[in-house]
Design a protein around this motif. Structure first.
Motif, PDB file in Angstrom:
ATOM      1  N   LEU A  82       0.834  -1.198   0.000  1.00 13.98           N
ATOM      2  CA  LEU A  82       0.000   0.000   0.000  1.00 13.98           C
ATOM      3  C   LEU A  82       0.869   1.250   0.000  1.00 13.98           C
ATOM      4  CD1 LEU A  82      -2.627  -1.077   2.691  1.00 13.98           C
ATOM      5  CD2 LEU A  82      -3.026  -0.875   0.228  1.00 13.98           C
ATOM      6  N   SER A  83       0.379   2.280  -0.648  1.00 13.46           N
ATOM      7  CA  SER A  83       1.119   3.532  -0.692  1.00 13.46           C
ATOM      8  C   SER A  83       1.090   4.209   0.674  1.00 13.46           C
ATOM      9  CB  SER A  83       0.516   4.475  -1.739  1.00 13.46           C
ATOM     10  OG  SER A  83       1.126   5.748  -1.664  1.00 13.46           O
ATOM     11  N   THR A  84       2.240   4.671   1.114  1.00 13.94           N
ATOM     12  CA  THR A  84       2.302   5.471   2.338  1.00 13.94           C
ATOM     13  C   THR A  84       2.384   6.960   2.010  1.00 13.94           C
ATOM     14  OG1 THR A  84       4.716   5.210   2.397  1.00 13.94           O
ATOM     15  CG2 THR A  84       3.396   3.614   3.648  1.00 13.94           C
ATOM     16  N   VAL A  85       2.199   7.268   0.722  1.00 14.73           N
ATOM     17  CA  VAL A  85       2.268   8.652   0.267  1.00 14.73           C
ATOM     18  C   VAL A  85       0.878   9.228   0.035  1.00 14.73           C
ATOM     19  CG1 VAL A  85       3.141  10.215  -1.517  1.00 14.73           C
ATOM     20  CG2 VAL A  85       4.522   8.268  -0.765  1.00 14.73           C
ATOM     21  N   ILE A  86       0.065   8.514  -0.719  1.00 11.26           N
ATOM     22  CA  ILE A  86      -1.277   9.000  -1.042  1.00 11.26           C
ATOM     23  C   ILE A  86      -2.282   7.857  -0.933  1.00 11.26           C
ATOM     24  CG2 ILE A  86      -2.794   9.941  -2.830  1.00 11.26           C
ATOM     25  CD1 ILE A  86      -0.445  11.436  -3.952  1.00 11.26           C
ATOM     26  N   GLY A  87      -3.341   8.091  -0.210  1.00  9.52           N
ATOM     27  CA  GLY A  87      -4.482   7.197  -0.147  1.00  9.52           C
ATOM     28  C   GLY A  87      -5.713   8.012   0.195  1.00  9.52           C
ATOM     29  N   SER A  88      -6.878   7.596  -0.290  1.00  9.23           N
ATOM     30  CA  SER A  88      -8.073   8.427  -0.095  1.00  9.23           C
ATOM     31  C   SER A  88      -9.309   7.579   0.160  1.00  9.23           C
ATOM     32  CB  SER A  88      -8.310   9.332  -1.307  1.00  9.23           C
ATOM     33  OG  SER A  88      -8.343   8.583  -2.504  1.00  9.23           O
ATOM     34  N   PHE A  89     -10.066   7.976   1.186  1.00  8.13           N
ATOM     35  CA  PHE A  89     -11.380   7.398   1.466  1.00  8.13           C
ATOM     36  C   PHE A  89     -12.443   8.340   0.902  1.00  8.13           C
ATOM     37  CE2 PHE A  89      -8.805   5.508   4.830  1.00  8.13           C
ATOM     38  CZ  PHE A  89      -9.248   4.187   4.845  1.00  8.13           C
ATOM     39  N   TRP A  90     -13.470   7.761   0.251  1.00  9.83           N
ATOM     40  CA  TRP A  90     -14.570   8.524  -0.356  1.00  9.83           C
ATOM     41  C   TRP A  90     -15.853   8.124   0.363  1.00  9.83           C
ATOM     42  CZ3 TRP A  90     -13.440  11.411  -4.992  1.00  9.83           C
ATOM     43  CH2 TRP A  90     -12.117  11.271  -5.428  1.00  9.83           C
ATOM     44  N   LEU A  91     -16.584   9.106   0.885  1.00  5.25           N
ATOM     45  CA  LEU A  91     -17.732   8.831   1.748  1.00  5.25           C
ATOM     46  C   LEU A  91     -18.996   9.502   1.216  1.00  5.25           C
ATOM     47  CD1 LEU A  91     -16.018   9.568   5.197  1.00  5.25           C
ATOM     48  CD2 LEU A  91     -16.053   7.411   3.935  1.00  5.25           C
ATOM     49  N   ASN A  92     -20.044   8.697   1.079  1.00  2.00           N
ATOM     50  CA  ASN A  92     -21.390   9.203   0.786  1.00  2.00           C
ATOM     51  C   ASN A  92     -22.192   9.086   2.067  1.00  2.00           C
ATOM     52  OD1 ASN A  92     -24.084   9.526   0.129  1.00  2.00           O
ATOM     53  ND2 ASN A  92     -24.040   8.212  -1.665  1.00  2.00           N
ATOM     54  N   THR A  93     -22.583  10.217   2.650  1.00  2.00           N
ATOM     55  CA  THR A  93     -23.237  10.191   3.961  1.00  2.00           C
ATOM     56  C   THR A  93     -24.717  10.537   3.937  1.00  2.00           C
ATOM     57  OG1 THR A  93     -22.505  12.482   4.318  1.00  2.00           O
ATOM     58  CG2 THR A  93     -21.105  10.715   5.201  1.00  2.00           C
ATOM     59  N   ASP A  94     -25.287  10.847   2.749  1.00  2.00           N
ATOM     60  CA  ASP A  94     -26.705  11.255   2.724  1.00  2.00           C
ATOM     61  C   ASP A  94     -27.618  10.201   2.102  1.00  2.00           C
ATOM     62  OD1 ASP A  94     -26.158  11.415   0.038  1.00  2.00           O
ATOM     63  OD2 ASP A  94     -26.812  13.505  -0.197  1.00  2.00           O
ATOM     64  N   ARG A  95     -27.093   8.989   1.857  1.00  2.00           N
ATOM     65  CA  ARG A  95     -27.864   7.862   1.305  1.00  2.00           C
ATOM     66  C   ARG A  95     -28.391   8.131  -0.096  1.00  2.00           C
ATOM     67  NH1 ARG A  95     -31.302   4.856   6.084  1.00  2.00           N
ATOM     68  NH2 ARG A  95     -29.865   5.218   7.797  1.00  2.00           N
ATOM     69  N   SER A 157     -19.475  13.676  14.533  1.00  2.00           N
ATOM     70  CA  SER A 157     -20.127  14.979  14.525  1.00  2.00           C
ATOM     71  C   SER A 157     -19.746  15.784  13.289  1.00  2.00           C
ATOM     72  CB  SER A 157     -19.751  15.754  15.789  1.00  2.00           C
ATOM     73  OG  SER A 157     -18.333  15.917  15.873  1.00  2.00           O
ATOM     74  N   THR A 158     -18.521  15.631  12.822  1.00  2.00           N
ATOM     75  CA  THR A 158     -18.095  16.346  11.616  1.00  2.00           C
ATOM     76  C   THR A 158     -18.833  15.821  10.392  1.00  2.00           C
ATOM     77  OG1 THR A 158     -15.896  16.710  12.556  1.00  2.00           O
ATOM     78  CG2 THR A 158     -16.117  16.949  10.172  1.00  2.00           C
ATOM     79  N   LEU A 159     -18.983  14.520  10.325  1.00  2.00           N
ATOM     80  CA  LEU A 159     -19.663  13.895   9.186  1.00  2.00           C
ATOM     81  C   LEU A 159     -21.175  14.029   9.274  1.00  2.00           C
ATOM     82  CD1 LEU A 159     -17.592  10.581   8.922  1.00  2.00           C
ATOM     83  CD2 LEU A 159     -17.329  12.658   7.546  1.00  2.00           C
ATOM     84  N   GLY A 160     -21.700  14.391  10.445  1.00  2.00           N
ATOM     85  CA  GLY A 160     -23.146  14.488  10.617  1.00  2.00           C
ATOM     86  C   GLY A 160     -23.818  13.145  10.739  1.00  2.00           C
ATOM     87  N   LEU A 161     -23.098  12.140  11.252  1.00  2.00           N
ATOM     88  CA  LEU A 161     -23.642  10.790  11.383  1.00  2.00           C
ATOM     89  C   LEU A 161     -24.105  10.545  12.810  1.00  2.00           C
ATOM     90  CD1 LEU A 161     -20.970   8.756   9.364  1.00  2.00           C
ATOM     91  CD2 LEU A 161     -23.230   9.506   8.581  1.00  2.00           C
ATOM     92  N   THR A 162     -25.265   9.910  12.946  1.00  4.31           N
ATOM     93  CA  THR A 162     -25.814   9.527  14.239  1.00  4.31           C
ATOM     94  C   THR A 162     -26.287   8.090  14.161  1.00  4.31           C
ATOM     95  OG1 THR A 162     -27.994  10.368  13.627  1.00  4.31           O
ATOM     96  CG2 THR A 162     -26.525  11.895  14.777  1.00  4.31           C
ATOM     97  N   ALA A 163     -26.804   7.566  15.267  1.00 10.38           N
ATOM     98  CA  ALA A 163     -27.316   6.197  15.281  1.00 10.38           C
ATOM     99  C   ALA A 163     -28.376   6.019  14.197  1.00 10.38           C
ATOM    100  CB  ALA A 163     -27.897   5.868  16.646  1.00 10.38           C
ATOM    101  N   GLY A 164     -28.254   4.963  13.412  1.00 16.48           N
ATOM    102  CA  GLY A 164     -29.170   4.698  12.314  1.00 16.48           C
ATOM    103  C   GLY A 164     -28.702   5.250  10.991  1.00 16.48           C
ATOM    104  N   SER A 165     -27.672   6.131  11.006  1.00 16.36           N
ATOM    105  CA  SER A 165     -27.144   6.679   9.757  1.00 16.36           C
ATOM    106  C   SER A 165     -26.393   5.600   8.981  1.00 16.36           C
ATOM    107  CB  SER A 165     -26.188   7.844  10.036  1.00 16.36           C
ATOM    108  OG  SER A 165     -26.839   8.923  10.663  1.00 16.36           O
ATOM    109  N   SER A 166     -26.351   5.780   7.674  1.00 19.38           N
ATOM    110  CA  SER A 166     -25.569   4.899   6.816  1.00 19.38           C
ATOM    111  C   SER A 166     -24.557   5.726   6.049  1.00 19.38           C
ATOM    112  CB  SER A 166     -26.469   4.149   5.823  1.00 19.38           C
ATOM    113  OG  SER A 166     -27.261   3.197   6.477  1.00 19.38           O
ATOM    114  N   VAL A 167     -23.409   5.138   5.797  1.00 20.97           N
ATOM    115  CA  VAL A 167     -22.377   5.786   5.006  1.00 20.97           C
ATOM    116  C   VAL A 167     -21.835   4.781   4.002  1.00 20.97           C
ATOM    117  CG1 VAL A 167     -20.682   5.281   6.818  1.00 20.97           C
ATOM    118  CG2 VAL A 167     -20.139   6.960   5.056  1.00 20.97           C
ATOM    119  N   SER A 168     -21.755   5.187   2.731  1.00 25.93           N
ATOM    120  CA  SER A 168     -21.158   4.356   1.690  1.00 25.93           C
ATOM    121  C   SER A 168     -19.696   4.747   1.544  1.00 25.93           C
ATOM    122  CB  SER A 168     -21.899   4.541   0.366  1.00 25.93           C
ATOM    123  OG  SER A 168     -23.245   4.138   0.483  1.00 25.93           O
TER     124      SER A 168
END
Length: 661
Positions: A82-95, A157-168
């Motif tokens: 795995l690269s230790t220079v660049i890696g990225s997570f992509w998140l969909n938080t509004d379903r 709290s930054t992502l706006g996720l609470t219990a029952g939330s889903s994130v892709s």
């Protein structure tokens, strides 16, 4: 901050450019609704051992996991190099995959958040523009990167996720089109936060779709049953049976001869069903009659005209099809004997494993197509090729089919060519399907007298009678037909350009399940029309795709609750209400099974969800395969293929694994 954004933009621009599809395994994606886990972000994955992976792949990035506590969403990628220079997570938080940034290389994504290395960005663009706002830089205690493990902790709290939330969630290693989770072209897996961070782990399984025209029952091509070994796959054949063939001797119905001439035993061995049409007048190039000789002689003896011998010299019937005999449809004797013949057919084939899947109401007119056209001869002769009967006569013939087959809908369904009142209102409450014998021809489809226009709006028929509509009959019954104009019309209808575009338009509007006997079944595999043949076959009728399965990863209870989403990507429903079964399997052995509540005749185009609960109380601890099947009730075996990988040897489809502790 501007410098950081520019750096991020340059480092990820490659992702939007690379577009080569790379073959990945495994064939499915998993989604987890996992219990909270005590995670320490230190580059050591030991504390993730009980958390299920939500995506796996074969590149450098091999596994993606997610979990949470009351404060953070934790993310883990495991792999090698795995690269230790660049890696990225992509998140969909509004379903909603239609909002947010559409990240390249997966399915629809709708990204709201991007974590590149330790920088968390919120999307600020219009879906396609590259506009991001830096929201947070993670401290060193919240991010760990090695060549085998990437760990991150993002505040809920930054992502706006609470219990029952889903994130892709998706992950890209060093902006690679290969080293990503999930694999290219796959949808992003989802993770759901349980109430209070507790609860049993859940799995969502996304089977991989096959982009193939499946050879499934009751759809596709229906070539003539009189020939065998067609190059193109098919599960139906057409048998046009004349009255003379069926009843050569008065009161003696020679089903053996009919079935031999049409190879019924062979087709049964191939899992192929029959479309049957009863014919009293089939034009050909030689003088003949298709009603039995005894019937002709009886009518003369009774003082009734038996009908009209014709020889068409207008060319209206086409080359080689210009001679025959049009019966006297108004004869009460002919009507009475016709009733007995139709009853004999219905009685003979009234069994669950009937070889006959569909009966086309024929009987009347040339080729049993409900016309005796051309009506006017070259010298102005009226009723040139025989008299077509008015409603009060033709309805009696139609009623014979309705009375005979009304109680056989579970295995044999009845279709009619033209919309008439009896097609939707009759004494048996039987709704008829319909077939279009000139499918693909635009004037015959759209004109005021055309098949589609008349079906939807009603029409004036050939002899001046106003006939009613049978609008949207395909919502509850089958639509079918055959290509127009013999080999010429069929080839024109399948040739790219205006011909095939018109065929696709008619397919979307009239929703046919099958076409025949004039069909491309006899064309060689790989012929120049093959791509269009496959595209049409896939779209016709039903085309079931397993979209998602949801179930607990483990359970100590007495049952396993399962939810499965199936998408029908065809234009039509399944014609019969075959049962749908979910199973637990240990190897090839089925250890638990349930027939779920599902009516395939209502599965029109779109998504359909089925739920079931498998009894697991008596099962020993262990890991089991979860599978699904559509069961052919005549064999009690899986009878329909889904457009997915993971087909097991007996025709069931694997939906994942389940563990009983």
């Amino acid at each position: 901050m501007i410098a950081q954004r520019k750096s991020m933009k340059m480092s990820l621009l490659v992702v939007m450019i690379l577009a080569l599809l790379f073959p990945f395994f495994p064939s499915s994606l998993l989604t987890s609704t996992a219990a909270a886990a005590p995670i320490i972000v230190d580059g050591n994955p030991a504390d993730w051992e009980e958390v299920p992976a939500i995506a796996v792949n074969s590149g450098n990035a091999r596994g993606l996991k997610a979990t949470h506590d009351d404060t953070n969403l934790y993310l883990l990628v495991e792999g090698s190099n795995l690269s230790t220079v660049i890696g990225s997570f992509w998140l969909n938080t509004d379903r909603d995959a239609s909002t947010g940034y559409q990240a390249f290389g997966w399915g629809a994504t709708g990204i709201e958040w991007l974590l590149e290395n330790n920088s968390l960005y919120r999307y600020a663009g219009n879906g396609s523009s590259w506009e991001w706002t830096l929201e947070l830089s993670l401290p060193s205690s919240a991010i760990a990167r090695t060549s085998s493990v990437i760990e991150a902790a993002i505040p809920l709290s930054t992502l706006g996720l609470t219990a029952g939330s889903s994130v892709s969630i998706g992950y890209l290693d060093n902006n690679s089109d290969i080293h990503r989770l999930p694999a290219q072209s796959q949808p992003l897996p989802s993770y759901t936060l349980n109430e209070g961070g507790t609860g049993a782990p859940m799995i969502e399984f996304y089977p991989t779709e096959l982009d193939d025209p499946l050879n499934n029952p009751f759809k596709g091509w229906a070539p003539s049953a009189k020939f065998r070994n067609y190059p193109q796959d098919h599960r139906l054949v057409y048998a046009g049976v004349t009255w003379k063939q069926l009843e050569p001797v008065k009161g003696q119905y020679d089903f053996n001869a009919i079935e031999t001439a049409n190879h019924f035993d062979y087709w049964h061995s191939q899992g192929v069903k029959v479309v049957l049409r009863f014919i009293m007048d089939s034009p050909s190039g030689v003088p003949h009659q298709d009603i039995p000789d005894w019937l002709y002689n009886d009518m003369i003896r009774l003082g009734q005209s038996p009908g009209t011998a014709y020889h068409d010299e207008t060319g209206g019937m086409g080359a080689g099809n210009n001679m025959g005999f049009s019966p006297n449809y108004s004869s009460d004797y002919l009507i009475a004997r016709h009733k007995l013949a139709i009853e004999a057919i219905a009685e003979h084939y009234n069994r669950p494993d009937s070889p006959i899947a569909f009966v086309q109401i024929g009987s009347l007119g040339h080729w049993a197509e409900f016309h005796t056209w051309p009506y006017v001869g070259p010298n102005g002769e009226r009723n040139y090729t025989g008299v077509f009967p008015p409603n009060e006569i033709s309805n009696q013939y139609i009623q014979h089919y309705i009375d005979a087959f009304a109680d056989q809908e579970s295995h044999t369904q009845v279709l009619i060519r033209r919309s008439v009142e009896l097609a939707k209102n009759n004494n048996k409450g039987l709704i008829l399907g319909m077939f279009n014998d000139v499918f693909g021809d635009q004037p015959s489809f759209d004109s005021e007298w055309g098949w589609y226009t008349g079906t939807q709006n009603g029409y004036w028929d050939d002899i001046g009678q106003r006939q009613p509509d049978h609008a949207n009959f395909w919502d509850i019954r089958i639509s079918a037909g055959e290509f127009y104009g013999g080999a010429y019309g069929m080839n024109a209808a399948l040739t790219s350009g205006s011909g095939f575009s018109e065929t696709l338009r008619q397919t979307e509007l009239s929703k046919p399940s099958w076409l025949g006997p004039n069909s491309p079944a006899s064309l060689a595999l790989g012929n120049p029309l093959q791509d269009n043949i496959d595209q049409l076959k896939k779209r016709m009728g039903y085309h079931f795709v397993l979209n998602k399965a949801s179930y607990p990863q483990q359970s100590n209870g007495s049952s396993l609750d399962v939810s499965v989403v199936v998408e029908n990507k065809g234009v039509q429903h399944f014609p019969f209400n075959w049962p749908v079964e979910i199973q637990l399997r240990s190897g090839n052995a089925i250890v638990a099974r349930q027939t779920v509540s599902a009516d395939l005749t209502t599965w029109r185009t779109g998504l359909h969800t089925i739920t079931g609960s498998l009894s697991t109380a008596a099962l020993p601890s262990g890991t089991y395969d979860l599978a699904i099947a559509i069961i052919d009730p005549t064999t009690n075996q899986p009878g329909v293929d889904f457009a997915n990988t993971n087909r097991l040897s007996d025709g069931t489809y694997k939906l994942g694994t389940w563990t009983k502790p």
